[in-house]
Design a protein around this motif. Structure first.
Motif, PDB file in Angstrom:
ATOM      1  N   GLY A  84       0.615 -21.683 -69.543  1.00 36.71           N
ATOM      2  CA  GLY A  84       0.226 -21.277 -70.989  1.00 36.71           C
ATOM      3  C   GLY A  84      -0.452 -22.562 -71.713  1.00 36.71           C
ATOM      4  N   ALA A  85      -0.872 -22.390 -73.303  1.00 40.71           N
ATOM      5  CA  ALA A  85      -1.714 -23.429 -73.890  1.00 40.71           C
ATOM      6  C   ALA A  85      -0.575 -23.895 -75.108  1.00 40.71           C
ATOM      7  CB  ALA A  85      -2.629 -22.676 -74.365  1.00 40.71           C
ATOM      8  N   PRO A  86      -0.858 -25.270 -75.441  1.00 39.75           N
ATOM      9  CA  PRO A  86      -1.884 -26.009 -75.295  1.00 39.75           C
ATOM     10  C   PRO A  86      -1.776 -26.520 -73.884  1.00 39.75           C
ATOM     11  CG  PRO A  86      -0.613 -26.882 -76.937  1.00 39.75           C
ATOM     12  CD  PRO A  86      -0.253 -25.572 -76.764  1.00 39.75           C
ATOM     13  N   ILE A  87      -2.993 -26.970 -73.483  1.00 38.36           N
ATOM     14  CA  ILE A  87      -2.943 -27.571 -71.946  1.00 38.36           C
ATOM     15  C   ILE A  87      -4.158 -28.361 -71.988  1.00 38.36           C
ATOM     16  CG2 ILE A  87      -4.103 -25.549 -70.721  1.00 38.36           C
ATOM     17  CD1 ILE A  87      -1.983 -26.040 -68.839  1.00 38.36           C
ATOM     18  N   VAL A  88      -4.135 -29.551 -71.154  1.00 41.18           N
ATOM     19  CA  VAL A  88      -5.025 -30.337 -71.050  1.00 41.18           C
ATOM     20  C   VAL A  88      -5.698 -30.297 -69.568  1.00 41.18           C
ATOM     21  CG1 VAL A  88      -5.763 -32.758 -71.265  1.00 41.18           C
ATOM     22  CG2 VAL A  88      -4.164 -31.710 -72.661  1.00 41.18           C
ATOM     23  N   ILE A  89      -7.246 -30.195 -69.650  1.00 40.85           N
ATOM     24  CA  ILE A  89      -7.899 -30.219 -68.258  1.00 40.85           C
ATOM     25  C   ILE A  89      -8.716 -31.145 -68.398  1.00 40.85           C
ATOM     26  CG2 ILE A  89      -9.755 -28.480 -67.043  1.00 40.85           C
ATOM     27  CD1 ILE A  89      -7.103 -26.966 -68.264  1.00 40.85           C
ATOM     28  N   LYS A  90      -8.759 -31.931 -67.111  1.00 42.17           N
ATOM     29  CA  LYS A  90      -9.513 -33.347 -66.934  1.00 42.17           C
ATOM     30  C   LYS A  90     -10.044 -33.342 -65.348  1.00 42.17           C
ATOM     31  CE  LYS A  90      -6.163 -36.223 -69.064  1.00 42.17           C
ATOM     32  NZ  LYS A  90      -5.319 -37.280 -69.208  1.00 42.17           N
ATOM     33  N   ALA A  91     -11.457 -33.646 -65.721  1.00 39.33           N
ATOM     34  CA  ALA A  91     -12.221 -33.899 -64.394  1.00 39.33           C
ATOM     35  C   ALA A  91     -11.764 -35.285 -63.748  1.00 39.33           C
ATOM     36  CB  ALA A  91     -13.752 -34.190 -64.598  1.00 39.33           C
ATOM     37  N   ASP A  92     -11.460 -35.094 -62.375  1.00 41.50           N
ATOM     38  CA  ASP A  92     -10.579 -36.269 -61.595  1.00 41.50           C
ATOM     39  C   ASP A  92     -11.551 -37.642 -61.758  1.00 41.50           C
ATOM     40  OD1 ASP A  92      -8.807 -37.325 -59.961  1.00 41.50           O
ATOM     41  OD2 ASP A  92     -10.586 -37.718 -58.612  1.00 41.50           O
ATOM     42  N   GLY A  93     -12.852 -37.641 -61.524  1.00 47.12           N
ATOM     43  CA  GLY A  93     -13.423 -38.961 -61.890  1.00 47.12           C
ATOM     44  C   GLY A  93     -14.064 -39.391 -62.820  1.00 47.12           C
ATOM     45  N   ALA A 134     -16.179 -39.902 -65.991  1.00 50.08           N
ATOM     46  CA  ALA A 134     -17.193 -39.120 -66.783  1.00 50.08           C
ATOM     47  C   ALA A 134     -17.307 -39.393 -67.876  1.00 50.08           C
ATOM     48  CB  ALA A 134     -16.507 -37.474 -66.787  1.00 50.08           C
ATOM     49  N   ALA A 135     -17.757 -40.981 -68.031  1.00 43.25           N
ATOM     50  CA  ALA A 135     -17.963 -41.466 -69.468  1.00 43.25           C
ATOM     51  C   ALA A 135     -17.210 -40.886 -70.396  1.00 43.25           C
ATOM     52  CB  ALA A 135     -19.380 -41.374 -69.571  1.00 43.25           C
ATOM     53  N   GLY A 136     -16.106 -40.897 -70.470  1.00 48.00           N
ATOM     54  CA  GLY A 136     -15.201 -40.479 -71.507  1.00 48.00           C
ATOM     55  C   GLY A 136     -15.172 -38.925 -71.873  1.00 48.00           C
ATOM     56  N   LYS A 137     -16.091 -38.290 -71.169  1.00 48.58           N
ATOM     57  CA  LYS A 137     -15.937 -36.556 -71.546  1.00 48.58           C
ATOM     58  C   LYS A 137     -15.571 -35.605 -70.565  1.00 48.58           C
ATOM     59  CE  LYS A 137     -20.604 -38.026 -73.685  1.00 48.58           C
ATOM     60  NZ  LYS A 137     -21.044 -39.276 -73.233  1.00 48.58           N
ATOM     61  N   GLY A 138     -14.779 -36.249 -69.749  1.00 50.82           N
ATOM     62  CA  GLY A 138     -14.197 -35.174 -68.856  1.00 50.82           C
ATOM     63  C   GLY A 138     -12.930 -34.720 -69.099  1.00 50.82           C
ATOM     64  N   VAL A 139     -12.364 -34.918 -70.375  1.00 53.36           N
ATOM     65  CA  VAL A 139     -10.948 -34.137 -70.886  1.00 53.36           C
ATOM     66  C   VAL A 139     -11.413 -33.240 -71.765  1.00 53.36           C
ATOM     67  CG1 VAL A 139      -9.008 -34.971 -72.063  1.00 53.36           C
ATOM     68  CG2 VAL A 139     -10.073 -36.540 -70.354  1.00 53.36           C
ATOM     69  N   ILE A 155     -12.075 -24.783 -66.983  1.00 55.53           N
ATOM     70  CA  ILE A 155     -12.225 -24.594 -65.495  1.00 55.53           C
ATOM     71  C   ILE A 155     -13.398 -24.319 -65.023  1.00 55.53           C
ATOM     72  CG2 ILE A 155     -11.213 -23.193 -63.669  1.00 55.53           C
ATOM     73  CD1 ILE A 155      -9.529 -25.643 -64.411  1.00 55.53           C
ATOM     74  N   ASP A 156     -14.088 -22.950 -65.683  1.00 55.25           N
ATOM     75  CA  ASP A 156     -15.452 -22.772 -65.223  1.00 55.25           C
ATOM     76  C   ASP A 156     -16.607 -23.781 -65.392  1.00 55.25           C
ATOM     77  OD1 ASP A 156     -14.321 -20.235 -64.840  1.00 55.25           O
ATOM     78  OD2 ASP A 156     -14.865 -19.426 -66.672  1.00 55.25           O
ATOM     79  N   LEU A 157     -16.354 -24.640 -66.373  1.00 55.31           N
ATOM     80  CA  LEU A 157     -17.136 -25.575 -66.745  1.00 55.31           C
ATOM     81  C   LEU A 157     -17.237 -26.772 -65.507  1.00 55.31           C
ATOM     82  CD1 LEU A 157     -19.135 -26.203 -69.318  1.00 55.31           C
ATOM     83  CD2 LEU A 157     -17.422 -27.684 -69.893  1.00 55.31           C
ATOM     84  N   MET A 158     -16.091 -27.213 -65.334  1.00 54.68           N
ATOM     85  CA  MET A 158     -15.854 -28.022 -64.357  1.00 54.68           C
ATOM     86  C   MET A 158     -16.179 -27.939 -63.149  1.00 54.68           C
ATOM     87  SD  MET A 158     -13.185 -30.562 -65.944  1.00 54.68           S
ATOM     88  CE  MET A 158     -12.867 -30.881 -67.733  1.00 54.68           C
ATOM     89  N   PHE A 159     -15.710 -26.721 -62.491  1.00 59.25           N
ATOM     90  CA  PHE A 159     -15.896 -26.256 -61.131  1.00 59.25           C
ATOM     91  C   PHE A 159     -17.382 -25.788 -60.929  1.00 59.25           C
ATOM     92  CE2 PHE A 159     -11.402 -26.257 -60.827  1.00 59.25           C
ATOM     93  CZ  PHE A 159     -11.215 -27.048 -59.485  1.00 59.25           C
ATOM     94  N   GLY A 160     -17.982 -25.429 -62.394  1.00 51.79           N
ATOM     95  CA  GLY A 160     -19.473 -25.086 -62.211  1.00 51.79           C
ATOM     96  C   GLY A 160     -20.507 -26.123 -62.108  1.00 51.79           C
ATOM     97  N   GLY A 161     -19.875 -27.424 -62.118  1.00 50.15           N
ATOM     98  CA  GLY A 161     -20.649 -28.740 -61.762  1.00 50.15           C
ATOM     99  C   GLY A 161     -21.235 -29.407 -62.929  1.00 50.15           C
ATOM    100  N   GLU A 162     -20.788 -29.040 -64.261  1.00 51.07           N
ATOM    101  CA  GLU A 162     -21.032 -29.725 -65.396  1.00 51.07           C
ATOM    102  C   GLU A 162     -20.841 -31.310 -65.485  1.00 51.07           C
ATOM    103  OE1 GLU A 162     -21.874 -29.889 -69.561  1.00 51.07           O
ATOM    104  OE2 GLU A 162     -22.179 -28.451 -68.139  1.00 51.07           O
ATOM    105  N   ALA A 199     -15.294 -32.032 -59.269  1.00 46.90           N
ATOM    106  CA  ALA A 199     -15.140 -31.255 -57.924  1.00 46.90           C
ATOM    107  C   ALA A 199     -13.600 -31.219 -57.890  1.00 46.90           C
ATOM    108  CB  ALA A 199     -15.812 -31.734 -56.895  1.00 46.90           C
ATOM    109  N   GLU A 200     -12.737 -32.209 -58.341  1.00 52.69           N
ATOM    110  CA  GLU A 200     -11.482 -32.039 -58.435  1.00 52.69           C
ATOM    111  C   GLU A 200     -10.779 -32.039 -59.917  1.00 52.69           C
ATOM    112  OE1 GLU A 200     -11.029 -35.153 -54.678  1.00 52.69           O
ATOM    113  OE2 GLU A 200      -9.260 -34.553 -55.975  1.00 52.69           O
ATOM    114  N   VAL A 201      -9.871 -31.391 -60.255  1.00 52.83           N
ATOM    115  CA  VAL A 201      -9.408 -31.157 -61.473  1.00 52.83           C
ATOM    116  C   VAL A 201      -7.977 -31.456 -61.744  1.00 52.83           C
ATOM    117  CG1 VAL A 201      -9.216 -29.521 -63.418  1.00 52.83           C
ATOM    118  CG2 VAL A 201     -11.126 -29.812 -62.214  1.00 52.83           C
ATOM    119  N   VAL A 202      -7.351 -32.172 -62.587  1.00 47.30           N
ATOM    120  CA  VAL A 202      -6.058 -32.341 -62.925  1.00 47.30           C
ATOM    121  C   VAL A 202      -5.746 -31.492 -64.309  1.00 47.30           C
ATOM    122  CG1 VAL A 202      -4.478 -34.203 -63.894  1.00 47.30           C
ATOM    123  CG2 VAL A 202      -5.887 -34.639 -61.926  1.00 47.30           C
TER     124      VAL A 202
END
Ligand code: AMP
Ligand code: GLY
Length: 420
Positions: free
Chosen positions: A137-146, A148-153, A166-173, A179-182
């Motif tokens: 459930g939400a709220p929840i935090v999605i983070k790109a693993d590597g 990302a110049a402070g923008k991956g959260v 999730i779509d954005l991160m696995f879509g290659g944004e 490519a890995e998400v926490v």
């Protein structure tokens, strides 16, 4: 001693300024530097992420000590290249800098030593990530693993926002970083930054700060690299700092050493504080920017002794000489930042600002041209002042801001509000 500072931001100008307060420094070179660093040291045009080039430059210029400011050269292994060449350097190895470069790695280390942090799960597959979000459930935090110049959260307030992230991160944004998400539990509380020097064995706390990430007054608008900071952070009391050392910093540093990647350099722990308890939000393998500006104004020349002791494994014998003071930094940025902005406008009025042990204009994105100072980036100046109280530091900093004549720039008018 000949010293090289790598980087070109406000953080590196502050490091260079503090190093020069110490009589041990005979010659200072900054690479690549900016107009502020050019005014106090030599600047060299170097690819600071190329370890071979940095080592060669150090040999050619008899450099005794290198201070690495930003994360990119750390992740690229520049500290490893310097140490392999026998050159003393301040900054962790690429393996140890994974504490910043990989969120999944940090979560795994925290789990191994039971350090308090947000609950999490790690995914390489969008479908499994979506199923987990529905379960949590939400709220929840999605983070790109590597990195990302402070923008991956992305802090998702609803499940739909989380699934879109999730779509954005696995879509290659975020490229390979996504490519890995926490996926993490959302932590409530007040955030503060805790700075600790580590020499592989010994950990020494050197200061606390808080920054303002949002672009607008009242902490509104999009996230930035930081629009201002102050030190110390009143929310991070001595008792909380001691508990964070015992429960978070010491155990994770011991685990890094046990795994054969001892950490050496400054560890910047982002802590979430609630009901007198701190939990780890993230680690960074460098000083914060603009937190470094306020820390350096407070530490002055002793910063060099501390960084040298850190690089040489002598921290156990060191202590920080605390003054009962406060420092505050107001960032002036180019109109449009953190979105698109123009470069090249002239900044006037700098000579009207006092520069002494209580007042400094640290430069970030600036360039000197024919005796003029031109804007050359998003965050451009860090107007920094010290005082007996935070209110005095704030009044001094805004007093300097008001002398700067730069119609193409802007700043927040409320830096420090939370603590005042
Ligand atoms: P990070 O890059 O991990 O520091 O995340 C950027 C910002 O997002 C942090 O400084 C926090 O303000 C926020 N943040 C990250 N993780 C969490 C979390 N688990 N709960 C609440 N806020 C978070
Ligand atoms: N000011 C936040 C950072 O340096 O990461």
């Amino acid at each position: 001693m000949n010293i090289l500072v790598l980087g070109s931001g406000g953080r590196e100008h502050a490091l260079a300024w503090a190093i020069l307060q110490n009589p041990k420094c005979d010659r200072l070179i900054c690479a690549p530097g900016n107009a502020g660093m050019e005014a106090l040291a030599e600047c060299a045009d170097l690819d600071i992420c190329d370890g071979g080039q940095v080592v060669e430059f150090c040999s050619d210029n008899a450099i005794d000590f290198v201070v690495i400011g930003p994360e990119a050269p750390l992740a690229a292994g520049v500290a490893d290249a310097l140490r392999a060449a026998g050159i003393a350097c301040f900054g962790p190895s690429a393996a140890a800098a994974r504490l910043e470069a990989s969120k999944a790695f940090t979560k795994e280390i925290c789990a191994a030593v039971n350090a308090p942090t947000a609950g999490y799960a790690h995914f390489t597959d969008a479908q499994a990530a979506r199923a987990y979000i529905r379960e949590q459930g939400a709220p929840i935090v999605i983070k790109a693993d590597g990195l990302a110049a402070g923008k991956g959260v992305i802090i998702a307030m609803t499940e739909a926002e989380a699934e879109a992230a999730i779509d954005l991160m696995f879509g290659g944004e975020f490229g390979a970083a996504g490519a890995e998400v926490v996926i993490e539990e959302f932590m409530e509380g007040e955030e503060a930054s805790f700075f600790v020097l580590v020499d592989g064995n010994t950990c020494l706390a050197i200061g606390t700060a808080q920054d303002h990430k949002r672009v607008g007054d009242g902490d509104t608008g999009p996230n930035t690299g930081g629009m201002g900071a102050y030190s110390p952070a009143p929310v991070l009391t001595n008792a909380i700092a001691e508990a964070a050392m015992a429960q978070i910093i010491h155990p994770t540093m011991a685990e890094m050493a046990r795994r054969g990647m001892p950490y050496q350099g400054v560890l910047y722990a982002g802590l979430m504080i609630k009901d007198g308890q701190a939990r780890l939000v993230e680690y960074n393998a460098r000083f914060g920017d603009p937190e470094c500006q306020v820390l350096m104004l407070r530490l002055g020349g002793q910063a060099l002794d501390l960084m040298l002791a850190c690089a040489e494994g002598r921290l156990q014998k060191m202590a920080v000489n605390w003054a009962e003071d406060h420092a505050l930094c107001v960032v002036m940025a180019a109109q449009g930042y953190p979105g698109a902005y123009a470069k090249g406008s002239e900044i006037k009025g700098l000579e009207a600002c006092p520069e002494d042990s209580a007042h400094m204009v640290f430069h970030a994105g600036t360039k000197a041209q024919a005796g003029r100072v031109l804007a050359n980036g998003g965050r451009v100046l860090g107007i920094t002042a010290r005082g007996a109280t935070l209110a005095e530091a704030q009044a001094r900093a805004y007093g300097m801001v008001d002398r700067i004549d730069w119609p193409d720039g802007f700043c927040r008018r409320d830096i420090g509000w939370r603590a005042l």
